[in-house]
Design a protein around this motif. Structure first.
Motif, PDB file in Angstrom:
ATOM      1  N   LEU A  73     -53.548 -51.695   7.927  1.00 17.38           N
ATOM      2  CA  LEU A  73     -53.570 -50.773   9.057  1.00 17.38           C
ATOM      3  C   LEU A  73     -53.596 -51.521  10.386  1.00 17.38           C
ATOM      4  CD1 LEU A  73     -56.062 -48.043   7.770  1.00 17.38           C
ATOM      5  CD2 LEU A  73     -53.569 -47.906   7.902  1.00 17.38           C
ATOM      6  N   ILE A  74     -54.350 -52.621  10.443  1.00 14.24           N
ATOM      7  CA  ILE A  74     -54.386 -53.430  11.665  1.00 14.24           C
ATOM      8  C   ILE A  74     -53.004 -54.011  11.948  1.00 14.24           C
ATOM      9  CG2 ILE A  74     -55.314 -55.535  12.698  1.00 14.24           C
ATOM     10  CD1 ILE A  74     -57.242 -53.210  12.742  1.00 14.24           C
ATOM     11  N   ASN A  75     -52.329 -54.501  10.897  1.00 10.40           N
ATOM     12  CA  ASN A  75     -50.981 -55.034  11.066  1.00 10.40           C
ATOM     13  C   ASN A  75     -50.026 -53.963  11.586  1.00 10.40           C
ATOM     14  OD1 ASN A  75     -51.095 -57.755  10.524  1.00 10.40           O
ATOM     15  ND2 ASN A  75     -50.637 -57.557   8.361  1.00 10.40           N
ATOM     16  N   CYS A  76     -50.129 -52.754  11.041  1.00  9.32           N
ATOM     17  CA  CYS A  76     -49.265 -51.662  11.498  1.00  9.32           C
ATOM     18  C   CYS A  76     -49.545 -51.333  12.956  1.00  9.32           C
ATOM     19  CB  CYS A  76     -49.473 -50.423  10.623  1.00  9.32           C
ATOM     20  SG  CYS A  76     -48.774 -50.552   8.966  1.00  9.32           S
ATOM     21  N   TYR A  77     -50.813 -51.384  13.344  1.00 14.25           N
ATOM     22  CA  TYR A  77     -51.164 -51.126  14.742  1.00 14.25           C
ATOM     23  C   TYR A  77     -50.547 -52.179  15.651  1.00 14.25           C
ATOM     24  CZ  TYR A  77     -53.882 -51.088  19.028  1.00 14.25           C
ATOM     25  OH  TYR A  77     -54.242 -51.090  20.345  1.00 14.25           O
ATOM     26  N   PHE A  78     -50.707 -53.446  15.289  1.00 19.10           N
ATOM     27  CA  PHE A  78     -50.129 -54.511  16.105  1.00 19.10           C
ATOM     28  C   PHE A  78     -48.611 -54.419  16.118  1.00 19.10           C
ATOM     29  CE2 PHE A  78     -54.080 -57.242  15.382  1.00 19.10           C
ATOM     30  CZ  PHE A  78     -54.595 -56.946  16.627  1.00 19.10           C
ATOM     31  N   LEU A  79     -48.013 -54.122  14.986  1.00 20.61           N
ATOM     32  CA  LEU A  79     -46.551 -53.980  14.905  1.00 20.61           C
ATOM     33  C   LEU A  79     -46.084 -52.924  15.895  1.00 20.61           C
ATOM     34  CD1 LEU A  79     -44.560 -53.497  11.561  1.00 20.61           C
ATOM     35  CD2 LEU A  79     -43.953 -52.331  13.655  1.00 20.61           C
ATOM     36  N   TYR A  80     -46.685 -51.737  15.809  1.00 18.89           N
ATOM     37  CA  TYR A  80     -46.263 -50.657  16.695  1.00 18.89           C
ATOM     38  C   TYR A  80     -46.553 -50.992  18.150  1.00 18.89           C
ATOM     39  CZ  TYR A  80     -46.703 -46.406  19.428  1.00 18.89           C
ATOM     40  OH  TYR A  80     -46.610 -45.479  20.424  1.00 18.89           O
ATOM     41  N   ASN A  81     -47.772 -51.450  18.412  1.00 22.62           N
ATOM     42  CA  ASN A  81     -48.211 -51.612  19.790  1.00 22.62           C
ATOM     43  C   ASN A  81     -47.399 -52.659  20.541  1.00 22.62           C
ATOM     44  OD1 ASN A  81     -49.963 -50.691  21.778  1.00 22.62           O
ATOM     45  ND2 ASN A  81     -51.483 -52.275  21.379  1.00 22.62           N
ATOM     46  N   TYR A  82     -47.225 -53.841  19.947  1.00 23.38           N
ATOM     47  CA  TYR A  82     -46.608 -54.936  20.690  1.00 23.38           C
ATOM     48  C   TYR A  82     -45.090 -54.967  20.536  1.00 23.38           C
ATOM     49  CZ  TYR A  82     -51.334 -56.285  21.667  1.00 23.38           C
ATOM     50  OH  TYR A  82     -52.619 -56.265  22.115  1.00 23.38           O
ATOM     51  N   SER A  83     -44.573 -54.519  19.412  1.00 22.66           N
ATOM     52  CA  SER A  83     -43.121 -54.394  19.305  1.00 22.66           C
ATOM     53  C   SER A  83     -42.617 -53.303  20.240  1.00 22.66           C
ATOM     54  CB  SER A  83     -42.713 -54.083  17.859  1.00 22.66           C
ATOM     55  OG  SER A  83     -41.313 -53.897  17.759  1.00 22.66           O
ATOM     56  N   GLU A  84     -43.354 -52.195  20.319  1.00 23.74           N
ATOM     57  CA  GLU A  84     -42.964 -51.108  21.227  1.00 23.74           C
ATOM     58  C   GLU A  84     -42.987 -51.574  22.675  1.00 23.74           C
ATOM     59  OE1 GLU A  84     -43.461 -47.826  23.983  1.00 23.74           O
ATOM     60  OE2 GLU A  84     -45.026 -49.292  23.468  1.00 23.74           O
ATOM     61  N   MET A 125     -44.615 -62.383  10.775  1.00 22.19           N
ATOM     62  CA  MET A 125     -43.618 -61.690  11.581  1.00 22.19           C
ATOM     63  C   MET A 125     -44.271 -60.886  12.701  1.00 22.19           C
ATOM     64  SD  MET A 125     -40.374 -61.172  11.961  1.00 22.19           S
ATOM     65  CE  MET A 125     -39.289 -60.026  12.796  1.00 22.19           C
ATOM     66  N   VAL A 126     -45.330 -60.151  12.377  1.00 25.02           N
ATOM     67  CA  VAL A 126     -46.021 -59.359  13.395  1.00 25.02           C
ATOM     68  C   VAL A 126     -46.654 -60.275  14.437  1.00 25.02           C
ATOM     69  CG1 VAL A 126     -47.956 -57.792  13.804  1.00 25.02           C
ATOM     70  CG2 VAL A 126     -46.403 -57.372  11.885  1.00 25.02           C
ATOM     71  N   LEU A 127     -47.280 -61.369  13.987  1.00 21.95           N
ATOM     72  CA  LEU A 127     -47.917 -62.287  14.933  1.00 21.95           C
ATOM     73  C   LEU A 127     -46.892 -62.955  15.843  1.00 21.95           C
ATOM     74  CD1 LEU A 127     -50.858 -63.303  15.527  1.00 21.95           C
ATOM     75  CD2 LEU A 127     -50.586 -61.761  13.575  1.00 21.95           C
TER      76      LEU A 127
END
Length: 251
Positions: A73-84, A125-127
């Protein structure tokens, strides 16, 4: 339901489908619809059995268990937040450029994953994407757990240290930082600060497939191309403006 639909449709294109495929494929593996082993990056299966889908599924699949669910869930949050933020900010109106950056980071993850037997690529990838945003917005103040606040430039390293303390890990975060640093250097610093060629400029067919649209503004500013000026006008040291002007909350 209409609010969710409106929110989902307003998520930038690549962020939307990256997040959607990550959740969908992870749930498919979670409920055993297909064996999770078919999704991970396995050198022998990829090279010798020509299971060419594995580098793609290894990006989108993450094992969801009682021990990994919160991290997912933390990864999904970072993915959405910073990729967006990147897609609607620095890369607003330039979808091909953002997609090409994602392809580069993903290719680096795949090569390293094959070399060091890394089966899941979501963490680095997210990082890597988060690192690029943080470099473009170095002076933005972000919030972390327990009310701590610091500049965005420190966030990847805080996440690295936090994961080392909590779970004894950190290798995935370090790989993401290294890939993100290489991407940022080739995309911004090398061509604009050092005068080198734009090595990560998207090819023409990607520009045709994802044509540029009108720029709408957003977060972060790229390093400006260095222009020689008389010493009396510039002083001894130059300055940088790689991301300023907003206060944003992270996790």
């Amino acid at each position: 339901m209409s609010e969710f639909k409106d929110w989902y449709n307003n998520v930038p294109f690549f962020t939307r489908y990256w997040l959607t495929l990550t959740i969908a494929l992870s749930l498919v593996g979670k409920f055993g619809i297909f064996s999770y082993y078919n999704f991970i990056l396995d050198f022998h299966s990829f090279i010798y059995k020509l299971q060419l889908w594995r580098p793609v599924t290894a990006l989108f699949y993450y094992p969801i268990t009682p021990g990994t669910g919160f991290h997912f869930l933390i990864n999904c949050y970072f993915l959405y937040n910073y990729s967006e933020r990147l897609e609607s900010g620095m890369f607003a109106g330039k979808p091909a450029d953002y997609f090409y950056m994602l392809l580069f980071n993903w290719a680096c993850c795949v090569v390293i994953g094959l070399l060091v037997n890394l089966p899941i690529l979501m963490d680095p990838m997210v990082l890597s994407v988060l690192y690029v945003w943080c470099q473009l917005n170095k002076d933005v103040i972000v919030s972390f757990w327990f009310g701590t606040r610091f500049k965005a430039m420190y966030l990847p390293w805080v996440l690295l240290a936090f994961n080392m303390i909590i779970s004894g890990g950190g290798a995935m975060e370090l790989l993401g930082i290294l890939i993100g640093h290489l991407c940022f250097f080739l995309l911004f610093k090398y061509p604009q600060e050092l005068g080198g060629p734009a090595l990560l400029a998207p090819p023409a067919f990607l520009k045709q497939l994802f044509p540029d649209t009108r720029y709408v503004g957003g977060f972060g500013t790229a390093p400006q191309t260095r222009v020689a000026r008389p010493a009396a006008a510039t002083g001894t040291f130059g300055g940088h403006n790689w991301g300023r002007g907003h206060t944003l909350g992270g996790n």
